[in-house]
Design a protein around this motif. Structure first.
Motif, PDB file in Angstrom:
ATOM      1  N   ARG A  20       0.572  -1.343  -0.039  1.00  0.00           N
ATOM      2  CA  ARG A  20       0.486   0.453  -0.233  1.00  0.00           C
ATOM      3  C   ARG A  20       0.741   1.492   0.043  1.00  0.00           C
ATOM      4  NH1 ARG A  20      -2.250   0.348   4.745  1.00  0.00           N
ATOM      5  NH2 ARG A  20      -1.276   2.393   5.657  1.00  0.00           N
ATOM      6  N   LEU A  94      -3.567   5.686  -0.193  1.00  0.00           N
ATOM      7  CA  LEU A  94      -3.294   3.948   0.142  1.00  0.00           C
ATOM      8  C   LEU A  94      -2.190   4.856   1.002  1.00  0.00           C
ATOM      9  CD1 LEU A  94      -2.416   3.761  -3.169  1.00  0.00           C
ATOM     10  CD2 LEU A  94      -4.589   2.799  -1.385  1.00  0.00           C
ATOM     11  N   THR A 100      -9.007   3.598   1.888  1.00  0.00           N
ATOM     12  CA  THR A 100      -8.376   2.881   1.497  1.00  0.00           C
ATOM     13  C   THR A 100      -8.291   1.546   0.073  1.00  0.00           C
ATOM     14  OG1 THR A 100      -6.970   2.277   3.181  1.00  0.00           O
ATOM     15  CG2 THR A 100      -6.654   1.044   1.733  1.00  0.00           C
ATOM     16  N   ILE A 104      -7.630   2.322  -3.472  1.00  0.00           N
ATOM     17  CA  ILE A 104      -7.489   1.426  -4.413  1.00  0.00           C
ATOM     18  C   ILE A 104      -7.720   0.865  -5.567  1.00  0.00           C
ATOM     19  CG2 ILE A 104      -7.761  -0.761  -3.522  1.00  0.00           C
ATOM     20  CD1 ILE A 104      -4.243  -0.089  -4.551  1.00  0.00           C
ATOM     21  N   ILE A 133      -4.325  -5.597  -2.717  1.00  0.00           N
ATOM     22  CA  ILE A 133      -4.746  -4.782  -1.937  1.00  0.00           C
ATOM     23  C   ILE A 133      -5.812  -4.610  -1.459  1.00  0.00           C
ATOM     24  CG2 ILE A 133      -4.675  -2.439  -1.089  1.00  0.00           C
ATOM     25  CD1 ILE A 133      -1.685  -1.827  -2.442  1.00  0.00           C
ATOM     26  N   ALA A 140      -5.832  -5.133   4.957  1.00  0.00           N
ATOM     27  CA  ALA A 140      -5.070  -4.241   3.840  1.00  0.00           C
ATOM     28  C   ALA A 140      -4.777  -2.519   4.348  1.00  0.00           C
ATOM     29  CB  ALA A 140      -5.582  -4.085   2.385  1.00  0.00           C
ATOM     30  N   TRP A 141      -5.598  -2.865   5.935  1.00  0.00           N
ATOM     31  CA  TRP A 141      -6.133  -1.158   6.021  1.00  0.00           C
ATOM     32  C   TRP A 141      -5.363  -1.789   7.597  1.00  0.00           C
ATOM     33  CZ3 TRP A 141     -10.311  -0.363   9.037  1.00  0.00           C
ATOM     34  CH2 TRP A 141     -11.965  -1.058   7.963  1.00  0.00           C
TER      35      TRP A 141
END
Length: 170
Positions: A20, A94, A100, A104, A133, A140-141
């Motif tokens: 990321r 990101l 997020t 993305i 992601i 991912a976040w």
């Protein structure tokens, strides 16, 4: 099984954070380069893509070339604003880990648009990393601002709607 691994493994969360940050930096640099230059003009890129929609093996499919010719080119001034700022904001989102999934998704949309326009460059690589992601979702976040923002948004939505129909799912 692999998708579950991407979504749930805490060590993968670290890897997704690195991806990321890498993609965020790439988008941020690209957008800031266009913004700070002050001379970004997408018309050359769009005209080049339109020219590449002809021939025996066109690099640009006619349906996309027609979109560029009929929509993008007439409104190139709008594209001259949304392209650099879109790249910059995707990168910022990101890097900070805020919105997020939306960030993305917008980055992937731009990668696809560039590839449909006949360019390759780093777009396939960015698409592949971006898909990890996107599929990783919450994982991912976890190491970003969304970790705190998303639960607050869910509470706010539930309060406004007056029900528990919205909930954060893993």
């Amino acid at each position: 099984m692999f998708i579950h691994f991407l979504k749930k493994n805490r060590f993968v969360s670290l890897l997704l954070t690195v991806l990321r940050l890498y993609l965020g930096w790439q988008w941020l640099k690209a957008g800031w380069g266009k913004i700070s230059n002050g001379k970004f003009d997408a018309s050359g890129f769009i005209n080049g893509a339109i020219k590449n929609m002809s021939g025996e093996h066109p690099a640009v499919q006619p349906w996309w070339g027609n979109f560029l010719k009929e929509v993008a080119l007439p409104y190139v001034e709008l594209f001259n604003v949304i392209v650099p700022w879109g790249e910059f904001l995707v990168g910022l989102g990101l890097i900070l880990g805020i919105f997020t999934s939306f960030s993305i998704l917008m980055g992937l949309t731009m990668n696809f648009a560039y590839m449909l326009s006949g360019t390759t460059s780093t777009n396939p690589q960015m698409l592949l990393l971006g898909m990890f992601i996107l599929v990783g979702g919450i994982n991912a976040w976890k190491l970003g601002l969304d970790r705190w923002l998303m639960p607050l948004l869910v509470k706010l939505i539930n309060k406004k709607v007056g029900s528990k129909q919205f909930s954060q799912s893993a």
